[in-house]
Design a protein around this motif. Sequence first.
Motif, PDB file in Angstrom:
ATOM      1  N   MET A  38      -7.807 -19.888  52.352  1.00 24.43           N
ATOM      2  CA  MET A  38      -7.264 -18.887  52.562  1.00 24.43           C
ATOM      3  C   MET A  38      -5.979 -18.748  51.737  1.00 24.43           C
ATOM      4  O   MET A  38      -6.024 -20.214  51.147  1.00 24.43           O
ATOM      5  N   GLY A  39      -5.064 -18.151  51.240  1.00 21.35           N
ATOM      6  CA  GLY A  39      -3.962 -18.400  50.331  1.00 21.35           C
ATOM      7  C   GLY A  39      -3.042 -19.198  50.196  1.00 21.35           C
ATOM      8  O   GLY A  39      -2.928 -19.854  51.959  1.00 21.35           O
ATOM      9  N   SER A  56      -5.139  -7.922  44.244  1.00 23.61           N
ATOM     10  CA  SER A  56      -6.406  -7.467  43.994  1.00 23.61           C
ATOM     11  C   SER A  56      -7.161  -9.206  43.641  1.00 23.61           C
ATOM     12  O   SER A  56      -8.326  -9.627  43.695  1.00 23.61           O
ATOM     13  N   ALA A  99      -2.798  -6.285  50.032  1.00 21.37           N
ATOM     14  CA  ALA A  99      -3.291  -7.940  50.244  1.00 21.37           C
ATOM     15  C   ALA A  99      -2.299  -8.171  49.483  1.00 21.37           C
ATOM     16  O   ALA A  99      -2.967 -10.057  49.351  1.00 21.37           O
ATOM     17  N   ILE A 100      -1.121  -8.257  48.714  1.00 17.38           N
ATOM     18  CA  ILE A 100      -0.021  -8.091  48.838  1.00 17.38           C
ATOM     19  C   ILE A 100       0.661  -9.697  49.222  1.00 17.38           C
ATOM     20  O   ILE A 100       0.115  -9.392  50.959  1.00 17.38           O
ATOM     21  N   VAL A 101       0.768 -10.832  49.681  1.00 17.58           N
ATOM     22  CA  VAL A 101       1.286 -11.175  50.317  1.00 17.58           C
ATOM     23  C   VAL A 101       2.892 -11.279  49.624  1.00 17.58           C
ATOM     24  O   VAL A 101       3.650 -11.139  48.960  1.00 17.58           O
ATOM     25  N   THR A 149       2.919  -1.451  41.712  1.00 14.24           N
ATOM     26  CA  THR A 149       2.437  -1.847  42.795  1.00 14.24           C
ATOM     27  C   THR A 149       1.962   0.326  42.987  1.00 14.24           C
ATOM     28  O   THR A 149       0.897   0.494  44.570  1.00 14.24           O
ATOM     29  N   LYS A 157       0.383  -9.191  57.015  1.00 11.57           N
ATOM     30  CA  LYS A 157       0.404  -9.128  57.835  1.00 11.57           C
ATOM     31  C   LYS A 157       2.126  -9.313  58.199  1.00 11.57           C
ATOM     32  O   LYS A 157       3.248  -8.642  59.219  1.00 11.57           O
ATOM     33  N   GLU A 158       3.047  -9.888  56.732  1.00 14.12           N
ATOM     34  CA  GLU A 158       4.269  -9.725  56.503  1.00 14.12           C
ATOM     35  C   GLU A 158       4.966  -8.316  56.210  1.00 14.12           C
ATOM     36  O   GLU A 158       5.839  -8.076  56.623  1.00 14.12           O
ATOM     37  N   MET A 164     -14.314 -13.267  55.855  1.00 13.95           N
ATOM     38  CA  MET A 164     -12.964 -11.825  55.675  1.00 13.95           C
ATOM     39  C   MET A 164     -13.773 -10.763  55.484  1.00 13.95           C
ATOM     40  O   MET A 164     -13.253  -9.595  55.951  1.00 13.95           O
ATOM     41  N   ASN A 170      -1.465 -13.335  37.936  1.00 13.70           N
ATOM     42  CA  ASN A 170      -2.307 -14.490  37.203  1.00 13.70           C
ATOM     43  C   ASN A 170      -3.341 -12.614  36.166  1.00 13.70           C
ATOM     44  O   ASN A 170      -4.383 -12.272  36.634  1.00 13.70           O
ATOM     45  N   ALA A 224      -2.103  -7.071  40.335  1.00 15.04           N
ATOM     46  CA  ALA A 224      -2.429  -8.409  40.633  1.00 15.04           C
ATOM     47  C   ALA A 224      -1.177  -8.936  40.902  1.00 15.04           C
ATOM     48  O   ALA A 224       0.257  -8.059  40.440  1.00 15.04           O
ATOM     49  N   ILE A 234      -0.135 -18.469  53.662  1.00 15.23           N
ATOM     50  CA  ILE A 234      -0.645 -18.559  55.253  1.00 15.23           C
ATOM     51  C   ILE A 234      -1.311 -20.047  55.336  1.00 15.23           C
ATOM     52  O   ILE A 234      -1.373 -19.924  56.626  1.00 15.23           O
ATOM     53  N   GLY A 267      -5.929 -11.873  44.930  1.00 17.28           N
ATOM     54  CA  GLY A 267      -5.918 -13.100  45.952  1.00 17.28           C
ATOM     55  C   GLY A 267      -7.636 -12.763  46.502  1.00 17.28           C
ATOM     56  O   GLY A 267      -8.112 -12.715  46.499  1.00 17.28           O
ATOM     57  N   ASP A 322      -6.371  -8.433  59.341  1.00 22.48           N
ATOM     58  CA  ASP A 322      -6.200  -9.716  59.761  1.00 22.48           C
ATOM     59  C   ASP A 322      -7.294  -9.899  60.907  1.00 22.48           C
ATOM     60  O   ASP A 322      -7.750  -8.967  61.584  1.00 22.48           O
TER      61      ASP A 322
HETATM   62  N1  LIG Z   1      -6.441 -14.589  53.391  1.00 25.82           N
HETATM   63  C1  LIG Z   1      -7.015 -14.880  54.245  1.00 25.82           C
HETATM   64  O1  LIG Z   1      -7.647 -15.559  54.736  1.00 25.82           O
HETATM   65  C2  LIG Z   1      -5.810 -13.793  55.158  1.00 25.82           C
HETATM   66  C3  LIG Z   1      -6.283 -13.594  56.278  1.00 25.82           C
HETATM   67  C4  LIG Z   1      -5.440 -12.850  57.311  1.00 25.82           C
HETATM   68  C5  LIG Z   1      -4.222 -12.047  56.332  1.00 25.82           C
HETATM   69  N2  LIG Z   1      -3.945 -12.023  55.286  1.00 25.82           N
HETATM   70  C6  LIG Z   1      -2.713 -11.683  54.462  1.00 25.82           C
HETATM   71  O2  LIG Z   1      -3.329 -11.386  53.470  1.00 25.82           O
HETATM   72  C7  LIG Z   1      -2.358 -11.021  52.997  1.00 25.82           C
HETATM   73  C8  LIG Z   1      -3.596 -12.295  50.952  1.00 25.82           C
HETATM   74  O3  LIG Z   1      -3.377 -13.558  51.908  1.00 25.82           O
HETATM   75  P1  LIG Z   1      -4.355 -13.991  50.493  1.00 25.82           P
HETATM   76  O4  LIG Z   1      -4.444 -15.032  51.056  1.00 25.82           O
HETATM   77  O5  LIG Z   1      -5.353 -12.853  50.141  1.00 25.82           O
HETATM   78  O6  LIG Z   1      -3.075 -14.326  49.412  1.00 25.82           O
HETATM   79  P2  LIG Z   1      -3.525 -14.847  48.431  1.00 25.82           P
HETATM   80  O7  LIG Z   1      -4.906 -15.683  47.604  1.00 25.82           O
HETATM   81  O8  LIG Z   1      -1.960 -15.713  47.883  1.00 25.82           O
HETATM   82  O9  LIG Z   1      -3.348 -14.079  47.531  1.00 25.82           O
HETATM   83  C9  LIG Z   1      -1.990 -12.975  47.206  1.00 25.82           C
HETATM   84  C10 LIG Z   1      -2.059 -11.855  46.326  1.00 25.82           C
HETATM   85  O10 LIG Z   1      -0.622 -11.371  46.359  1.00 25.82           O
HETATM   86  C11 LIG Z   1      -0.423 -10.970  44.977  1.00 25.82           C
HETATM   87  N3  LIG Z   1       1.456 -10.983  44.510  1.00 25.82           N
HETATM   88  C12 LIG Z   1       2.030 -12.103  44.684  1.00 25.82           C
HETATM   89  N4  LIG Z   1       2.843 -11.476  44.259  1.00 25.82           N
HETATM   90  C13 LIG Z   1       2.576 -10.490  43.557  1.00 25.82           C
HETATM   91  C14 LIG Z   1       3.926  -9.208  43.215  1.00 25.82           C
HETATM   92  N5  LIG Z   1       4.911  -9.678  43.456  1.00 25.82           N
HETATM   93  N6  LIG Z   1       3.591  -8.159  43.064  1.00 25.82           N
HETATM   94  C15 LIG Z   1       1.859  -8.504  42.555  1.00 25.82           C
HETATM   95  N7  LIG Z   1       1.375  -8.819  43.516  1.00 25.82           N
HETATM   96  C16 LIG Z   1       1.583  -9.748  44.079  1.00 25.82           C
HETATM   97  C17 LIG Z   1      -1.362 -11.950  43.714  1.00 25.82           C
HETATM   98  O11 LIG Z   1      -1.979 -11.812  42.926  1.00 25.82           O
HETATM   99  P3  LIG Z   1      -1.826 -13.529  41.828  1.00 25.82           P
HETATM  100  O12 LIG Z   1      -2.441 -14.007  42.220  1.00 25.82           O
HETATM  101  O13 LIG Z   1      -2.002 -12.462  40.352  1.00 25.82           O
HETATM  102  O14 LIG Z   1      -0.480 -13.949  41.732  1.00 25.82           O
HETATM  103  C18 LIG Z   1      -2.391 -11.569  44.563  1.00 25.82           C
HETATM  104  O15 LIG Z   1      -3.835 -11.166  44.102  1.00 25.82           O
HETATM  105  C19 LIG Z   1      -1.126 -11.739  52.976  1.00 25.82           C
HETATM  106  O16 LIG Z   1      -0.238 -11.094  53.928  1.00 25.82           O
HETATM  107  C20 LIG Z   1      -2.085 -12.542  53.985  1.00 25.82           C
HETATM  108  O17 LIG Z   1      -0.798 -12.997  55.217  1.00 25.82           O
HETATM  109  C21 LIG Z   1      -4.854 -13.462  54.737  1.00 25.82           C
END
Ligand SMILES: NC(=O)c1ccc[n+]([C@@H]2O[C@H](COP(=O)([O-])OP(=O)(O)OC[C@H]3O[C@@H](n4cnc5c(N)ncnc54)[C@H](OP(=O)(O)O)[C@@H]3O)[C@@H](O)[C@H]2O)c1
Length: 384
Positions: A205-206, A9, A101-103, A86, A126-127, A267, A38, A35, A209, A11, A151
């Motif tokens: 994005m994160g 949530s 949407a956890i990475v 989780t 996607k992972e 997105m 954070n 989360a 990615i 991210g 995605d």
């Molecule tokens: N962003 C995009 O536009 C986009 C597009 C298509 C697909 N995706 C996919 O969506 C997923 C998320 O991408 P994002 O860009 O949103 O990444 P991000 O901004 O880096 O966010 C990642 C999220 O995962 C959480 N997280 C990380 N490690 C965790 C753990 N051990 N336990 C619980 N939560 C954990 C993070 O929490 P904290 O921040 O609190 O540590 C954060 O909420 C990825 O698989 C990515 O490939 C993203």
Amino acid sequence: MKRLAILGSTGSIGQSTLSIVEQFPERYSVTALAAGRNVDEALAQAVHWRPKVVSVATAELADQLAARLREAGASGIDVAHGTEGTVACSTHADADFVVSAIVGVAGLEATHAAILAGKPVGLANKECMVAAGEILTAAARAGNVPILPIDSEHNAVHQCMRVGEHKEVRYIWLTASGGPFRQTPIEAFASISPEQALKHPTWVMGRRITIDSATMLNKGLEVIEACRLFDVPPSQVRVTVHPQSTVHSLVEYVDGSILAQISVTDMRLPILYALAYPERPASNLTFDLAALRHLDFDPPDFERFPCLRLAFEAAEKGGAHCIALNAADEVAVEAFLDRRIPFTGIADTIARVLADTPETHPATIAEVLAEDRQARERARALLN
Ligand SMILES: NC(=O)c1ccc[n+]([C@@H]2O[C@H](COP(=O)([O-])OP(=O)(O)OC[C@H]3O[C@@H](n4cnc5c(N)ncnc54)[C@H](OP(=O)(O)O)[C@@H]3O)[C@@H](O)[C@H]2O)c1
């Protein structure tokens, strides 16, 4: 009213999902938030949304969050942590829909548990699909549980597939922006800095990615994700470089018709589609067609972007190769961001880990995670 569990949530996707909930309060509410580290953001979200449960990565962070929720006067919210946390979010009795949407593979068990519990999943992670797609899709088929892609490319394919039959599909065409180094001379790749690689031309994005988009490994992961989500072999998935990121993907049918999906690069649109499917709620996410001037489509350059070639090879082999591709990349991206390896070291690390990977097909999530750990160890050993 659909009650949501949002994994990741804090991210980029998680926050965009919450902004959709904000925009459509009559349609969506929040039951669970998961989360990572954070705590500030998790606290703010929990105070605002008052979910039934909120989870963070570790017991220590959970203690901090619980104390701060008490101070803020927010009662009645369970605080959980780790994988158990989780999973508690994704299987909560009051959750009707799970946004995954956890990475990385940290979100895998919770996503699997959601499917086993019969909860429809909106999949951004996607992972998960790359590491355990065979298991997740089999469980979804067995339980008749929808997995709706968030995605943007797969979301576009899902939309284009609604008008034809699976057996009528000739190719799925995934579009790729080509990232920031589409036109960079190959000799300059070794000196690309993290700051340069973190500047994506079309999407915010994160971090992982964004780097994966710069190496085009992201597109490779998406090829594997497409094979699994849409049940097609890698030979039926093609990549086309489309720098404008206006066409989010296309489906070519056997009669020669090609259907494309066009929309804003935001997105929130694929998230809304996944949440609302099969409905299409009216939104303000409009696209200015009159301003459109160019749509370019070029073949991908496998020499400049060896990660894409490695991903197609892993897609053909499946099983442990897909797991190792993702795991080795995650370790290598971290090393690149820490300036321990050059940009070109990402592909080198993945290639070396894949060369040592057995051609096995893990049958359970535990076996997938064991293979993932071993691949990470092999990658770390190469980098130390
Ligand atoms: N962003 C995009 O536009 C986009 C597009 C298509 C697909 N995706 C996919 O969506 C997923 C998320 O991408 P994002 O860009 O949103 O990444 P991000 O901004 O880096 O966010 C990642 C999220 O995962 C959480 N997280 C990380 N490690 C965790 C753990 N051990 N336990 C619980 N939560 C954990 C993070 O929490 P904290 O921040 O609190 O540590 C954060 O909420 C990825 O698989 C990515 O490939 C993203």
